[in-house]
Structures are given as structure tokens and as C-alpha cells.
Design a protein around this motif. Sequence first.
Motif, short mmCIF file in Angstrom:
data_model
loop_
_atom_site.label_atom_id
_atom_site.label_comp_id
_atom_site.label_asym_id
_atom_site.label_seq_id
_atom_site.Cartn_x
_atom_site.Cartn_y
_atom_site.Cartn_z
N VAL A 1 0.87 -1.37 -0.13
CA VAL A 1 -0.41 0.28 0.03
C VAL A 1 0.75 1.23 -0.28
O VAL A 1 1.18 1.88 1.36
CB VAL A 1 -1.05 -0.14 1.20
N GLU A 2 0.93 1.97 -0.75
CA GLU A 2 1.77 2.87 -1.59
C GLU A 2 1.22 3.88 -2.69
O GLU A 2 1.02 3.25 -3.36
CB GLU A 2 3.24 2.63 -1.12
N ASP A 3 1.19 4.93 -2.41
CA ASP A 3 0.96 6.09 -3.48
C ASP A 3 1.75 6.69 -3.68
O ASP A 3 0.86 7.27 -4.83
CB ASP A 3 -0.22 6.65 -2.64
N GLU A 4 2.74 6.75 -4.20
CA GLU A 4 4.19 6.65 -4.48
C GLU A 4 4.39 5.82 -5.66
O GLU A 4 5.03 5.06 -5.42
CB GLU A 4 5.49 7.28 -4.19
N ILE A 5 3.54 6.64 -7.26
CA ILE A 5 3.69 5.06 -8.06
C ILE A 5 5.13 4.50 -7.87
O ILE A 5 5.34 3.53 -8.16
CB ILE A 5 3.17 5.26 -9.10
N LEU B 1 2.42 -1.40 4.51
CA LEU B 1 2.07 -0.23 4.75
C LEU B 1 2.13 1.04 5.02
O LEU B 1 3.04 1.38 6.12
CB LEU B 1 0.54 -0.40 5.51
N ASP B 2 2.09 2.10 3.41
CA ASP B 2 2.16 3.20 3.94
C ASP B 2 1.95 4.72 5.46
O ASP B 2 0.64 3.76 4.85
CB ASP B 2 2.63 3.65 2.76
N ILE B 3 2.29 5.28 5.59
CA ILE B 3 1.29 6.29 6.91
C ILE B 3 0.89 6.94 6.07
O ILE B 3 -0.07 7.86 5.54
CB ILE B 3 2.21 6.63 7.26
N MET B 4 1.22 8.10 4.85
CA MET B 4 0.90 9.04 4.30
C MET B 4 0.09 8.72 3.19
O MET B 4 0.29 8.20 2.18
CB MET B 4 1.51 10.42 3.73
N LEU B 5 -0.94 8.61 3.17
CA LEU B 5 -2.17 7.87 1.84
C LEU B 5 -3.18 8.64 2.27
O LEU B 5 -3.58 9.16 2.44
CB LEU B 5 -2.37 6.61 1.74
N THR C 1 11.47 3.48 7.94
CA THR C 1 11.42 5.01 8.12
C THR C 1 12.49 5.60 6.57
O THR C 1 13.34 4.67 6.62
CB THR C 1 12.70 5.81 8.77
N LYS C 2 11.77 5.57 5.78
CA LYS C 2 11.88 6.81 4.04
C LYS C 2 13.17 7.26 4.72
O LYS C 2 12.95 8.04 5.55
CB LYS C 2 11.09 7.18 3.24
N PRO C 3 14.45 7.36 4.00
CA PRO C 3 14.42 6.37 2.70
C PRO C 3 15.10 5.15 2.78
O PRO C 3 15.65 5.06 4.31
CB PRO C 3 15.33 6.91 1.13
#
Length: 235
Positions: A8-12, A52-56, A101-103
Motif C-alpha cells: 500500500v503506497e501512493d507514490e507510484i 503499509l505507507d502512512i501518508m495515503l 523509515t524512508k528512505p
Amino acid sequence: MPEKILIVEDEIALQDALAYNLKKEGYIIETSGDGLSALEAARKFNPDLIVLDIMLPQMDGFEVARILRREMSTAILMLTARDDEIDRVVGLEVGADDYLTKPFSMRELIARVKAQLRRARLLREEMGKSVEEARHETLTFDNLTINLTRREVLLNENPIQLKPKEYELLLFLAEHRRQMLSREFILERVWGWDFIGDSRTVDVHVRWLRQKIEENSSEPKRIVTVRGGGYRFEG
Ligand code: CA
């Protein structure tokens, strides 16, 4: 049967990179780009692990994790962008199994994914073994019954509501009846090697369990505290 992972990640670009690399490792991959469709995908796809990404968009990863935690015991590996999110991620509110933690490097991510899936596999095997050993699907301790196939716990024949981790903890204790189990050992086996937390997590979950399965949770008879040691399940 290859294990299934929901990303689950919105950055394609990142979603693609994750999917590509995890597919290469032999996993079956499903992807989702927002919180709402992630819920739907998790229910349909029934993954072994969710990255699972947090900011979605639509619903953030905190909310997604909170909802899914009530419905399934699937391992959740969260992706955070900010250090100040970490407390919430590992806290009891969300209870992620692990986070990055990204990156982060793809190699690190794959190592974490493998560790979580290995832990889930061990847990399943352990449950399977106890079913086999008992040659029936329930463990019974006086008025307390654990139904392994339905993952249901009955007290005086009434089902009690347990969170996935409470259930796993109870089952682990029950399978090691009358053995002194240190907090560290419990943490390692129920939460996993890579869990970023401390043994107070065990204490908090024991307290919750006692409230649900003890006659008097301030004078526990089932899960007793061993001074300087840990806990022992008496049955
Ligand atoms: Ca994002």
C-alpha cells in the motif's frame, strides 16, 4: 504455495519498485494506492504481510492498520517518512509488527519482509503442532477453552473478544503451561526478533488478558507473575 504481500503506497515509482523487487523474491503481489482500497484489497486478497505507507490519500496508514488489526492477524510492516511517527507506529494504538523509515534500501526491506514472514510461518507451525498433539482442535483449562481452528476463546462457554496479539500471547502461554517464561522470550516468540519495543509490551498485554480471563485480575490465578522472572500459565 508462495506467500502473498499487499503493498500500500501512493507514490507510484516506489510502489512499482517494491512490487518488482518482491515479485522477484517469489511472492505474489497485490498493490493499492490509497487507504480505502487497501482495506478492500486486504479483505479480498488475504495477504500474509502488508507493507503499509502512512501518508495515503483517503485514509492514512494509521487508520488502515487500526481497522485491519481488529479483523485479521496479518503482519504489518509500516513505512514512515518522519521520525515523530515512530512512537505511534510501534505503540499499542497501531501495533505494527515492524517499520522502516524512508528512505530505505530495497535489501533492507526484503530482509524485514522475510523476517516477518518467517515469524508468521513459525507461529502457524506451532499452532498446527499443538492441534496435532492434542488431536482435537481445542485446548481446555477448566472453564477456559481455546478453539484453535476458529481462533476463538470461550470463558464459561461465552466467547470473549481478544485482539490478535492477545490471542497469540494466550495461545503461546497455554502451549507452555506451567513453564516460567521470561518477558524477553515471550517478546521474541510472540512479537518476533525484529520487534522494536520492550518487555513492557508483554506486561501491558498480560494485564489486558488478565482482565478478560481471570476471575479477579488483581489476584491472577491463571497467568501468574514470577518474581524477577516473567510469567507462568497455570491453566
Ligand atoms: Ca505516501
